[in-house]
Design a protein around this motif. Structure first.
Motif, mmCIF file in Angstrom:
data_model
loop_
_atom_site.group_PDB
_atom_site.id
_atom_site.type_symbol
_atom_site.label_atom_id
_atom_site.label_comp_id
_atom_site.label_asym_id
_atom_site.label_seq_id
_atom_site.Cartn_x
_atom_site.Cartn_y
_atom_site.Cartn_z
ATOM 1 N N GLU A 1 8.073 4.092 -3.533
ATOM 2 C CA GLU A 1 9.398 4.711 -3.548
ATOM 3 C C GLU A 1 9.306 6.205 -3.850
ATOM 4 O O GLU A 1 10.051 7.009 -3.269
ATOM 5 N N LEU A 2 8.385 6.593 -4.728
ATOM 6 C CA LEU A 2 8.258 8.008 -5.106
ATOM 7 C C LEU A 2 7.370 8.789 -4.145
ATOM 8 O O LEU A 2 7.791 9.811 -3.581
ATOM 9 N N ARG A 3 6.141 8.336 -3.975
ATOM 10 C CA ARG A 3 5.113 9.119 -3.276
ATOM 11 C C ARG A 3 5.269 9.092 -1.764
ATOM 12 O O ARG A 3 4.779 9.996 -1.084
ATOM 13 N N ALA B 1 9.240 11.305 -1.099
ATOM 14 C CA ALA B 1 8.518 12.478 -0.602
ATOM 15 C C ALA B 1 8.845 12.756 0.860
ATOM 16 O O ALA B 1 9.069 13.916 1.242
ATOM 17 N N GLY B 2 8.888 11.722 1.688
ATOM 18 C CA GLY B 2 9.219 11.928 3.090
ATOM 19 C C GLY B 2 10.609 12.483 3.265
ATOM 20 O O GLY B 2 10.847 13.373 4.111
ATOM 21 N N GLU B 3 11.540 11.966 2.476
ATOM 22 C CA GLU B 3 12.915 12.471 2.541
ATOM 23 C C GLU B 3 13.006 13.895 2.001
ATOM 24 O O GLU B 3 13.723 14.737 2.548
ATOM 25 N N ALA B 4 12.271 14.174 0.924
ATOM 26 C CA ALA B 4 12.284 15.516 0.329
ATOM 27 C C ALA B 4 11.750 16.560 1.298
ATOM 28 O O ALA B 4 12.232 17.697 1.328
ATOM 29 N N LYS B 5 10.772 16.181 2.100
ATOM 30 C CA LYS B 5 10.203 17.123 3.085
ATOM 31 C C LYS B 5 11.267 17.508 4.115
ATOM 32 O O LYS B 5 11.440 18.687 4.429
ATOM 33 N N LEU B 6 11.979 16.514 4.647
ATOM 34 C CA LEU B 6 13.025 16.810 5.625
ATOM 35 C C LEU B 6 14.190 17.570 4.983
ATOM 36 O O LEU B 6 14.830 18.401 5.630
ATOM 37 N N TYR B 7 14.458 17.269 3.726
ATOM 38 C CA TYR B 7 15.587 17.878 3.018
ATOM 39 C C TYR B 7 15.337 19.341 2.660
ATOM 40 O O TYR B 7 16.267 20.132 2.504
ATOM 41 N N PRO C 1 0.841 -1.209 0.000
ATOM 42 C CA PRO C 1 0.000 0.000 0.000
ATOM 43 C C PRO C 1 0.868 1.249 0.000
ATOM 44 O O PRO C 1 1.997 1.240 0.475
ATOM 45 N N VAL C 2 0.324 2.326 -0.554
ATOM 46 C CA VAL C 2 1.038 3.595 -0.621
ATOM 47 C C VAL C 2 0.410 4.571 0.369
ATOM 48 O O VAL C 2 -0.813 4.735 0.394
ATOM 49 N N ALA D 1 15.057 3.907 -8.101
ATOM 50 C CA ALA D 1 14.248 2.704 -7.938
ATOM 51 C C ALA D 1 12.886 2.894 -8.597
ATOM 52 O O ALA D 1 12.385 2.002 -9.290
ATOM 53 N N HIS D 2 12.275 4.059 -8.398
ATOM 54 C CA HIS D 2 10.983 4.341 -9.026
ATOM 55 C C HIS D 2 11.084 4.215 -10.547
ATOM 56 O O HIS D 2 10.231 3.593 -11.196
ATOM 57 N N ALA D 3 12.121 4.787 -11.123
ATOM 58 C CA ALA D 3 12.273 4.748 -12.580
ATOM 59 C C ALA D 3 12.511 3.327 -13.084
ATOM 60 O O ALA D 3 11.905 2.890 -14.065
ATOM 61 N N ARG D 4 13.404 2.603 -12.424
ATOM 62 C CA ARG D 4 13.707 1.240 -12.855
ATOM 63 C C ARG D 4 12.498 0.319 -12.701
ATOM 64 O O ARG D 4 12.172 -0.459 -13.600
ATOM 65 N N TYR D 5 11.820 0.413 -11.562
ATOM 66 C CA TYR D 5 10.664 -0.455 -11.336
ATOM 67 C C TYR D 5 9.548 -0.152 -12.325
ATOM 68 O O TYR D 5 8.781 -1.040 -12.700
#
Length: 324
Positions: free
Chosen positions: A246-248, A252-258, A185-186, A217-221
């Motif tokens: 991996e994307l959403r 996204a969680g990492e991008a928020k902290l970054y 699940p996402v 990973a998102h792109a490859r998958y």
């Protein structure tokens, strides 16, 4: 080495590299990542010069990261009631993944059989579960970045579940018995505009490394899912669903902290700089190197992508000059 090439640089980004990524995320050269690229054995079979393969790896990492970043820049443009800019970001993100990344991956022979793709996914998820994310979590905790430590720990647990699903799927593919597991699940994460939410340069660098890995990973998958859809729709759903996590969720969680997303004006300024770097520096250099070693098809693709990126830069500049 397995298809998801691991190098020591993964867990020790230099401060200069981290700064380059912050300044120009669409164009910075990423470190080698667990969801690797052109240096994989399958890619080596493509008959390309090692330098060309390495340049393909760098460019695939950049295209995957641009695709992911632009997805969240588009959402920010929506929040600022700039629909034309949002459409441009989404359209460009699609080009980066569905044209540039796809063609580079084709030259590098990133996609193999379903079994080979699953083994590649298993190798990457194993590394992230057992090494990368636990290490990042320990470092973040030591540096006082509690939120990042908790996120890295949570993602490690998610990747362990992805690993379990991929191993079960590989057993089905190899034996012909059983059922492909359902996709995970996402739980989508919104990435609002804002600065970094961590205080350590090391945590910031680790977030950058992790984001590049999740984007790749998102792109490859996504490509693995398309391959599987021809004859194993359940496996295609598993790859596609995992790509969305991996994307959403993870990226996204990492991008928020970054602090990846800023105001649309700032996002556009950074985007233009990244696109111009690819158009004027990165891709022309890759094309010259490929041509010098006789990899003419790669040289043509690099030149084509350079021209595309120049066009993207012009389009984004128009949005910056006339916000809408």
């Amino acid at each position: 080495m397995n298809r998801f090439t691991i190098r020591a640089a993964l867990v020790c980004l230099s401060a200069a590299t981290a700064a380059a990524v912050i300044t120009s995320p669409a164009s910075a050269t990423a470190p080698s990542l667990p969801h690797g690229g052109a240096s994989d054995p399958a890619a080596a079979a493509a008959g390309l010069h090692p330098r060309t393969l390495a340049d393909l790896e760098t460019s695939m990492q950049g295209e995957a990261y641009a695709n992911a970043s632009y997805t969240f820049y588009a959402a920010q443009a929506d929040r600022e009631n700039l629909p034309a800019t949002a459409r441009l970001y989404r359209g460009t993100a699609a080009v980066e993944l569905n044209e540039h990344f796809r063609k580079e991956a084709g030259l590098a022979r990133v996609v193999g059989s379903d079994a080979a793709n699953l083994r590649a996914a298993i190798a990457g998820e194993t590394y992230e579960t057992n090494v990368m994310y636990p290490g990042f979590a320990r470092q973040a905790a030591a540096d006082g970045d509690t939120a990042a430590a908790e996120l890295f720990t949570e993602i490690a647990a998610d990747e362990a579940q992805h690993l379990k699903r991929f191993r079960a799927a590989l057993d089905v593919v190899e034996t012909g018995r059983g059922s492909i597991p359902a996709p995970p699940p996402v739980d989508p994460v919104e990435v609002p505009a804002g600065g970094p939410e961590v205080r350590s340069a090391r945590t910031l660098a680790n977030l950058d490394t992790a984001m590049h890995g999740e984007a790749l990973a998102h792109a490859r998958y996504t490509l693995y899912a398309e391959h599987a859809a021809r004859h194993r729709p359940a496996l295609a759903r598993l790859f596609r669903g995992t790509a969305e996590v991996e994307l959403r969720e993870h990226f996204a969680g990492e991008a928020k902290l970054y602090g990846l997303v800023r105001t649309t004006r700032k996002n556009l300024t950074r985007t233009i700089a990244g696109e111009l770097h690819e158009a004027r520096v990165m891709y022309p250099a890759f094309a010259r190197r490929a041509e010098a070693v006789g990899d003419q098809e790669a040289a043509r693709l690099f030149r084509h992508n350079a021209a595309d990126e120049a066009g993207h830069a012009r389009a984004f500049q128009r949005m910056l000059d006339n916000p809408r």
